[in-house]
Design an enzyme around this catalytic site. Structure first.
Site, PDB file in Angstrom:
ATOM      1  N   LYS A 149       0.846  -1.209   0.000  1.00  0.00           N
ATOM      2  CA  LYS A 149       0.000   0.000   0.000  1.00  0.00           C
ATOM      3  C   LYS A 149       0.875   1.251   0.000  1.00  0.00           C
ATOM      4  CE  LYS A 149      -1.691   1.498   4.019  1.00  0.00           C
ATOM      5  NZ  LYS A 149      -1.314   2.892   4.374  1.00  0.00           N
ATOM      6  N   ASN A 150       1.843   1.303   0.911  1.00  0.00           N
ATOM      7  CA  ASN A 150       2.625   2.524   1.088  1.00  0.00           C
ATOM      8  C   ASN A 150       3.626   2.783  -0.029  1.00  0.00           C
ATOM      9  OD1 ASN A 150       1.121   2.947   3.308  1.00  0.00           O
ATOM     10  ND2 ASN A 150       2.700   2.397   4.782  1.00  0.00           N
ATOM     11  N   CYS A 152      -5.398  12.092  12.845  1.00  0.00           N
ATOM     12  CA  CYS A 152      -5.856  10.708  12.647  1.00  0.00           C
ATOM     13  C   CYS A 152      -6.206  10.126  14.003  1.00  0.00           C
ATOM     14  CB  CYS A 152      -4.802   9.885  11.920  1.00  0.00           C
ATOM     15  SG  CYS A 152      -3.488   9.367  12.994  1.00  0.00           S
ATOM     16  N   ARG A 212      -1.063  14.807  12.922  1.00  0.00           N
ATOM     17  CA  ARG A 212      -0.034  14.378  11.963  1.00  0.00           C
ATOM     18  C   ARG A 212       0.210  15.546  11.019  1.00  0.00           C
ATOM     19  NH1 ARG A 212      -1.403   8.619   9.657  1.00  0.00           N
ATOM     20  NH2 ARG A 212       0.642   8.879   8.699  1.00  0.00           N
ATOM     21  N   ASP A 227       4.815   0.985  12.197  1.00  0.00           N
ATOM     22  CA  ASP A 227       3.643   0.276  11.683  1.00  0.00           C
ATOM     23  C   ASP A 227       3.581  -1.173  12.141  1.00  0.00           C
ATOM     24  OD1 ASP A 227       3.577   2.004   8.452  1.00  0.00           O
ATOM     25  OD2 ASP A 227       3.006   2.623  10.471  1.00  0.00           O
ATOM     26  N   ARG A 234      -8.500  -1.068   4.775  1.00  0.00           N
ATOM     27  CA  ARG A 234      -7.705   0.009   4.175  1.00  0.00           C
ATOM     28  C   ARG A 234      -6.333  -0.471   3.752  1.00  0.00           C
ATOM     29  NH1 ARG A 234      -7.301   5.535   7.223  1.00  0.00           N
ATOM     30  NH2 ARG A 234      -6.083   5.806   5.304  1.00  0.00           N
TER      31      ARG A 234
HETATM   32  C1  EPZ Z   1       4.089   7.099   6.370  1.00  0.00           C
HETATM   33  O1  EPZ Z   1       3.265   8.137   6.898  1.00  0.00           O
HETATM   34  C2  EPZ Z   1       3.203   5.854   6.331  1.00  0.00           C
HETATM   35  N1  EPZ Z   1       2.050   6.124   5.499  1.00  0.00           N
HETATM   36  C3  EPZ Z   1       2.732   5.504   7.737  1.00  0.00           C
HETATM   37  O2  EPZ Z   1       2.037   4.262   7.671  1.00  0.00           O
HETATM   38  C4  EPZ Z   1       3.926   5.312   8.638  1.00  0.00           C
HETATM   39  O3  EPZ Z   1       3.481   5.134   9.948  1.00  0.00           O
HETATM   40  C5  EPZ Z   1       4.847   6.545   8.586  1.00  0.00           C
HETATM   41  O4  EPZ Z   1       5.210   6.841   7.231  1.00  0.00           O
HETATM   42  C6  EPZ Z   1       6.129   6.341   9.372  1.00  0.00           C
HETATM   43  O5  EPZ Z   1       6.812   5.218   8.916  1.00  0.00           O
HETATM   44  C7  EPZ Z   1       2.178   5.986   4.150  1.00  0.00           C
HETATM   45  O6  EPZ Z   1       3.219   5.661   3.618  1.00  0.00           O
HETATM   46  C8  EPZ Z   1       0.957   6.266   3.335  1.00  0.00           C
HETATM   47  P1  EPZ Z   1       6.076  10.577   8.201  1.00  0.00           P
HETATM   48  P2  EPZ Z   1       3.739   9.663   6.822  1.00  0.00           P
HETATM   49  O7  EPZ Z   1       5.922  11.818   7.423  1.00  0.00           O
HETATM   50  O8  EPZ Z   1       4.450   9.888   5.551  1.00  0.00           O
HETATM   51  C9  EPZ Z   1       6.386  13.921  11.603  1.00  0.00           C
HETATM   52  C10 EPZ Z   1       0.239   2.757   7.854  1.00  0.00           C
HETATM   53  O9  EPZ Z   1      -0.111   2.186   8.895  1.00  0.00           O
HETATM   54  N2  EPZ Z   1       6.092  14.882  10.520  1.00  0.00           N
HETATM   55  O10 EPZ Z   1       7.242   9.715   7.945  1.00  0.00           O
HETATM   56  O11 EPZ Z   1       2.556  10.498   7.124  1.00  0.00           O
HETATM   57  C11 EPZ Z   1       5.186  13.035  11.930  1.00  0.00           C
HETATM   58  O12 EPZ Z   1       4.301  13.659  12.812  1.00  0.00           O
HETATM   59  C12 EPZ Z   1       0.621   4.249   7.911  1.00  0.00           C
HETATM   60  O13 EPZ Z   1       0.342   2.208   6.759  1.00  0.00           O
HETATM   61  C13 EPZ Z   1       6.078  16.227  10.790  1.00  0.00           C
HETATM   62  O14 EPZ Z   1       6.312  16.648  11.932  1.00  0.00           O
HETATM   63  O15 EPZ Z   1       4.746   9.705   8.074  1.00  0.00           O
HETATM   64  C14 EPZ Z   1       5.859  11.802  12.510  1.00  0.00           C
HETATM   65  O16 EPZ Z   1       6.132  11.990  13.860  1.00  0.00           O
HETATM   66  C15 EPZ Z   1       0.221   4.888   9.191  1.00  0.00           C
HETATM   67  N3  EPZ Z   1       5.789  17.098   9.783  1.00  0.00           N
HETATM   68  C16 EPZ Z   1       7.158  11.722  11.714  1.00  0.00           C
HETATM   69  O17 EPZ Z   1       7.381  13.006  11.149  1.00  0.00           O
HETATM   70  C17 EPZ Z   1       5.537  16.679   8.499  1.00  0.00           C
HETATM   71  O18 EPZ Z   1       5.291  17.509   7.600  1.00  0.00           O
HETATM   72  C18 EPZ Z   1       7.150  10.690  10.597  1.00  0.00           C
HETATM   73  O19 EPZ Z   1       6.030  10.941   9.769  1.00  0.00           O
HETATM   74  C19 EPZ Z   1       5.550  15.308   8.233  1.00  0.00           C
HETATM   75  C20 EPZ Z   1       5.831  14.419   9.259  1.00  0.00           C
END
Ligand code: EPZ
Length: 416
Positions: free
Chosen positions: A22-23, A116, A121, A304, A396
């Site tokens: 998915k990701n 979420c 997020r 995850d 999902r």
């Molecule tokens: C991706 O989400 C995945 N989703 C998530 O999987 C996964 O948990 C996450 O990466 C971490 O591995 C998809 O790929 C669609 P991040 P993403 O930006 O891109 C902070 C699942 O279960 N951050 O790497 O949204 C954030 O709050 C899903 O399949 C900011 O502060 O995650 C977090 O603490 C759930 N500002 C950290 O960075 C930003 O602009 C990592 O988030 C962006 C992120």
């Protein structure tokens, strides 16, 4: 709302074929907007999230067709730049269209994703990165509105490692004027593979697989023709099923390196593993051993898999400590596990899990994708029946989960 009825208590065994990721699929679907043309994506999992993303692309004027796991996306007539709240609220990853729309059309109107199930997020890194590339962005009535953006190369350093922001800015940069440098970039396979797909279409990206990416903008790209990688989190989830039920499960169509941290942790908990190039056989111990887990960006232990690992720890022979450094409040599954007799104490972003001999079946409620997988895993080992409510969360991100579990000997059925 659909529910899953699970009768637990027996070791599961057999072979499961892991679906596409998915990701990894979602950002590649967004990248099809960069080039007017017909794009072919094989091994795309049939999930609520890939369906939702297909819907977003259709609203932008693309023609999208699924044929089994082959997805054909025709973006020649894409003409809208608006991704509406109704869709974005159901799937945060819809924000991935922002960069490609700005890169191709110089305009975009994308709903700001809310929080979420487990908390805020933010997408500030996506926005500040695009602004550094010259995009004029404003938040207008809940929408990110971008105007007359002729994106230019920029050097962008991420305060925290972000999968989404790295993918977003990589897609924005491939058609930008000049060179973009992304520092402290994410290394998740979903990001590296997106980069490889774009390079396959004519993009110029250096440093893939490192934390420093250099992207030289090019005038145009070829359409995408690719096969989506296997889902490493689905694979690790099934490995946890073997650990939880004490069974032996062969995972086929996997890339073991992509979920090595989870495999190592399961080995520490007593599982025995047989790895080969594209398969892993996982045999659970009679009873798991306690472990300590700290989630980290790839190649560290994935957040995850945090919930699924906590499920395994609930029946371990001792006390485990699980800390989530990525999402410090991603513990909505804990009170549900407590309903099944688990003994978990939460201290901020740390769960202290005192193992019990046996979980007991109960009525529980899923709150998000991975929390629901955790509850299903717990139910498979629990005594008696468990009814898992709100399993739309599962749909999902897991393709045909209950069919795959039934094929491994599980007593599980969906109640409509
Ligand atoms: C991706 O989400 C995945 N989703 C998530 O999987 C996964 O948990 C996450 O990466 C971490 O591995 C998809 O790929 C669609 P991040 P993403 O930006 O891109 C902070 C699942 O279960 N951050 O790497 O949204 C954030 O709050 C899903 O399949 C900011 O502060 O995650 C977090 O603490 C759930 N500002 C950290 O960075 C930003 O602009 C990592 O988030 C962006 C992120």
């Amino acid at each position: 709302m659909d529910k899953l009825l699970v009768r637990g208590g027996k070791p599961l065994a057999g072979t499961v074929r892991i679906s596409g990721s998915k990701n990894a699929a979602l950002p590649v679907m967004a990248a099809t907007l960069l080039t007017p043309g017909v794009h072919r994506l094989r091994n795309v999992p049939r999930l609520r999230d890939t369906q939702t993303f297909a819907r977003v692309l259709e609203l932008l004027g693309a023609k999208v067709a699924f044929d089994g796991n082959l997805l054909t996306i025709d973006t020649q007539d894409a003409n809208s730049v608006e991704a509406p709240y109704e869709l974005v609220k159901t799937m945060r990853a819809s924000i991935y269209v922002l960069g490609p729309l700005l890169a191709r059309f110089g305009r975009a109107k994308v709903s700001l994703p809310g929080g979420c199930a487990w908390g805020p997020r933010p997408v500030n890194l996506h926005l500040t990165g695009l602004q550094a590339m010259g995009a004029q962005l404003e938040i207008d009535h809940g929408y990110i509105v971008g105007r007359n953006a002729k994106l230019k190369g920029a050097t962008i350093g991420f305060d925290v490692v972000s999968v989404g922001a790295t993918a977003q800015l990589m897609m924005a940069a491939v058609l930008a004027q000049g060179t973009t440098v992304l520092e402290n970039a994410a290394l998740e396979p979903d990001v590296t593979v997106l980069g490889e797909v774009l390079v396959g279409c004519g993009a110029r990206i250096e440093g893939l697989g490192s934390r420093r990416l250099t992207i030289h903008g090019v005038p145009s790209l070829q359409p995408i023709d690719t096969t989506i990688i296997p889902d490493r989190i689905e694979a690790a989830t099934f490995a946890a099923v073997a650990a939880m039920t004490g069974g032996t499960i062969r995972l086929e169509n996997v890339i073991p390196d992509q979920f090595e941290a989870a495999l190592r942790k399961l080995e520490e908990s007593g599982c025995t593993l047989q790895r080969s190039a594209d398969a892993v056989t996982v045999s659970g111990a009679a009873r798991p051993r306690p472990v300590s887990v700290v989630t980290q960006p790839f190649p560290g232990f994935p957040t995850d898999m945090q919930a699924q690992m906590i499920a395994v720890c609930t029946i371990a022979d001792g006390t485990s400590v699980v800390e989530d450094t990525i999402y410090t409040d991603r513990f909505t599954h804990v009170p549900e596990l407590a309903r099944m007799g688990a003994r978990i104490e939460l201290k901020g972003n740390v769960a202290v899990v005192k193992g019990v001999d046996r979980l007991a079946g109960a009525q529980v409620m899923a709150t998000d994708l991975r929390a629901s997988a955790c509850l299903v895993i717990a139910a498979l080992a629990a005594q008696g029946e468990t009814l898992v409510d709100r399993i739309y969360h599962l749909d999902r991100g897991y393709e045909s989960l209950e069919q795959k579990l039934v094929a491994l000997g599980a007593d599980i059925r969906r109640i409509h």
